[in-house]
Design an enzyme around this catalytic site. Sequence first.
Site, PDB file in Angstrom:
ATOM      1  N   CYS A   1       1.426   6.092   1.279  1.00  0.00           N
ATOM      2  CA  CYS A   1       2.325   7.178   1.694  1.00  0.00           C
ATOM      3  C   CYS A   1       2.996   7.892   0.533  1.00  0.00           C
ATOM      4  O   CYS A   1       3.008   9.129   0.473  1.00  0.00           O
ATOM      5  CB  CYS A   1       3.417   6.635   2.616  1.00  0.00           C
ATOM      6  SG  CYS A   1       2.947   5.278   3.674  1.00  0.00           S
TER       7      CYS A   1
ATOM      8  N   HIS B   1      17.703  30.466  14.789  1.00  0.00           N
ATOM      9  CA  HIS B   1      16.887  31.657  14.559  1.00  0.00           C
ATOM     10  C   HIS B   1      17.176  32.256  13.178  1.00  0.00           C
ATOM     11  O   HIS B   1      18.329  32.300  12.761  1.00  0.00           O
ATOM     12  CB  HIS B   1      17.203  32.700  15.642  1.00  0.00           C
ATOM     13  CG  HIS B   1      16.363  33.925  15.544  1.00  0.00           C
ATOM     14  ND1 HIS B   1      15.036  33.947  15.909  1.00  0.00           N
ATOM     15  CD2 HIS B   1      16.665  35.175  15.108  1.00  0.00           C
ATOM     16  CE1 HIS B   1      14.557  35.152  15.724  1.00  0.00           C
ATOM     17  NE2 HIS B   1      15.515  35.920  15.231  1.00  0.00           N
TER      18      HIS B   1
ATOM     19  N   THR C   1       0.820  -1.207   0.000  1.00  0.00           N
ATOM     20  CA  THR C   1       0.000   0.000   0.000  1.00  0.00           C
ATOM     21  C   THR C   1       0.855   1.258   0.000  1.00  0.00           C
ATOM     22  O   THR C   1       0.613   2.188  -0.770  1.00  0.00           O
ATOM     23  CB  THR C   1      -0.934  -0.001   1.226  1.00  0.00           C
ATOM     24  OG1 THR C   1      -1.880  -1.070   1.090  1.00  0.00           O
ATOM     25  CG2 THR C   1      -1.679   1.321   1.354  1.00  0.00           C
ATOM     26  N   CYS C   2       1.867   1.310   0.859  1.00  0.00           N
ATOM     27  CA  CYS C   2       2.644   2.540   1.034  1.00  0.00           C
ATOM     28  C   CYS C   2       3.224   3.036  -0.286  1.00  0.00           C
ATOM     29  O   CYS C   2       3.089   4.199  -0.638  1.00  0.00           O
ATOM     30  CB  CYS C   2       3.763   2.309   2.045  1.00  0.00           C
ATOM     31  SG  CYS C   2       4.790   3.762   2.322  1.00  0.00           S
TER      32      CYS C   2
ATOM     33  N   GLU D   1      -6.305  14.360   5.014  1.00  0.00           N
ATOM     34  CA  GLU D   1      -5.227  14.539   4.040  1.00  0.00           C
ATOM     35  C   GLU D   1      -5.785  14.744   2.638  1.00  0.00           C
ATOM     36  O   GLU D   1      -5.398  15.695   1.936  1.00  0.00           O
ATOM     37  CB  GLU D   1      -4.293  13.324   4.060  1.00  0.00           C
ATOM     38  CG  GLU D   1      -3.393  13.283   5.280  1.00  0.00           C
ATOM     39  CD  GLU D   1      -2.555  12.029   5.358  1.00  0.00           C
ATOM     40  OE1 GLU D   1      -1.483  12.075   5.981  1.00  0.00           O
ATOM     41  OE2 GLU D   1      -2.968  10.973   4.815  1.00  0.00           O
TER      42      GLU D   1
ATOM     43  N   GLY E   1     -11.963   4.228   7.338  1.00  0.00           N
ATOM     44  CA  GLY E   1     -11.203   3.226   8.072  1.00  0.00           C
ATOM     45  C   GLY E   1     -10.681   2.110   7.196  1.00  0.00           C
ATOM     46  O   GLY E   1     -11.053   1.976   6.023  1.00  0.00           O
TER      47      GLY E   1
END
Length: 455
Positions: A50, A439, A44-45, A184, A264
């Site tokens: 992803c 900074h 899947t990823c 997302e 889900g």
Amino acid sequence: MTTAEYDFDLLVIGAGSGGVRAARTAAGQGVRVGIIEDRYWGGTCVNVGCVPKKLYSYAAHFAQDFADAAGYGWQLEKAPSFHWPQLRDARAAEIQRLNGIYNKLLDQSGVQRIHGRGRVLGPHQVAVGEQIYHAERILLATGAWPFIPDFEGADLCIDSNQIFDLAEFPQRFLVYGGGYIAVEFASIFHGLGAETTLVYRGEQVLRGFDQEVAAFTQAQIAQTGVQLALKEEITRIERQATGLLVTLSSGRQLEVDQVLCATGRRGHTEGLGLETVGIEVNAAGEIPVDDHFCTSVPSIYALGDVTGGPQLTPVALAEAMVLVHNLYSGQPSRRMDYHSIPTAVFCHPNIGTVGLSEEAARAQYPSVRVFVTEFKPMRNTLSGNPGRCMMKLIVDAASDRVVGCHVVGSDAGEIVQGIGIAVKAGLTKADFDATIGIHPTSAEELVTLRQVTRT
């Protein structure tokens, strides 16, 4: 059967992140390994998770970048336009390239690749079609699969496996769900130019996340222009001549071009034949395992999303390494450590989080100190962009240890990956305070927070 009579020492069903890592690592130790996959080499990823999601998220951010550029003196000759087929096809080519890399790595490791759906016949037997393979050990790494609830017209929805290859870009887009996948894709398609609505049955999205973070993120997402329909459910979808007519539980109706159901994921165990060997799955299709990833059958193991743990690629990779170490290294066994796993949500703005939510910390520790800051990041000062960011540290008062860190804003995942090391190492708030900030950055706020927001 003796070890020599088995076809494989280890036969893996599922070539996702966990399965591939286990197969390659075991083969590297001289283990005879086979791996079975019926659809996505890389899982899947790589294919529908992803990786392509992050590519689409990058694409969606450009709309805001173009708008921000004017505040910095950039004058575009004409309004930028988005071409969906170019993004879609470029993503497909990249995924095909990654598929080739996964296959090459497996082949070079000496792992035998077998295409088809594996079906368990016994403690040491797996069938792929008519072919039966015998293995000393079997590893189930089949992952999770999108779940679509039952309502009238549910077949007109698409799931997160299908979202990447749409023939046409949906100008009117509806997302059903309130988890990280839902927020997302709502952000992504809104950023790409779709009129986007998110429908969720609860009052607040991102259940399970720190609730202050979730509320802040929800407000920021709404501010970008995503329409939120909360405390609503879809009761019916009908195909019309001009689109899909969606009816909500309140009676409200919306006409859209596409409905993504992100409600889900469940263990991808259907058709695996687990009932044959007496392995029972729970209501979510997930396989129970012990601390060593062993199922109720001593020769059969499982890891990754299919076991119901954290549905994260790095977790499956780590589990695979622990399993192979325990089975084949001949060294003292290890256990997977699930403490303080960093993760990110690639909505707009991004969320990065590691450790405990405030709610979980208060349940675990007698007293906590919470440090929160919310501000407009420096980049947004000239652009006129109203977006704000948030930083949150949660500290165990007794030990002064930082037990949770949450960031909402640009590149939150990149920031929290580094902070994840500090939280995992058990550093204290005093250690954070003693660190000099960089900074000007947003991240410096994490080492300059001094005022306790609440205890």
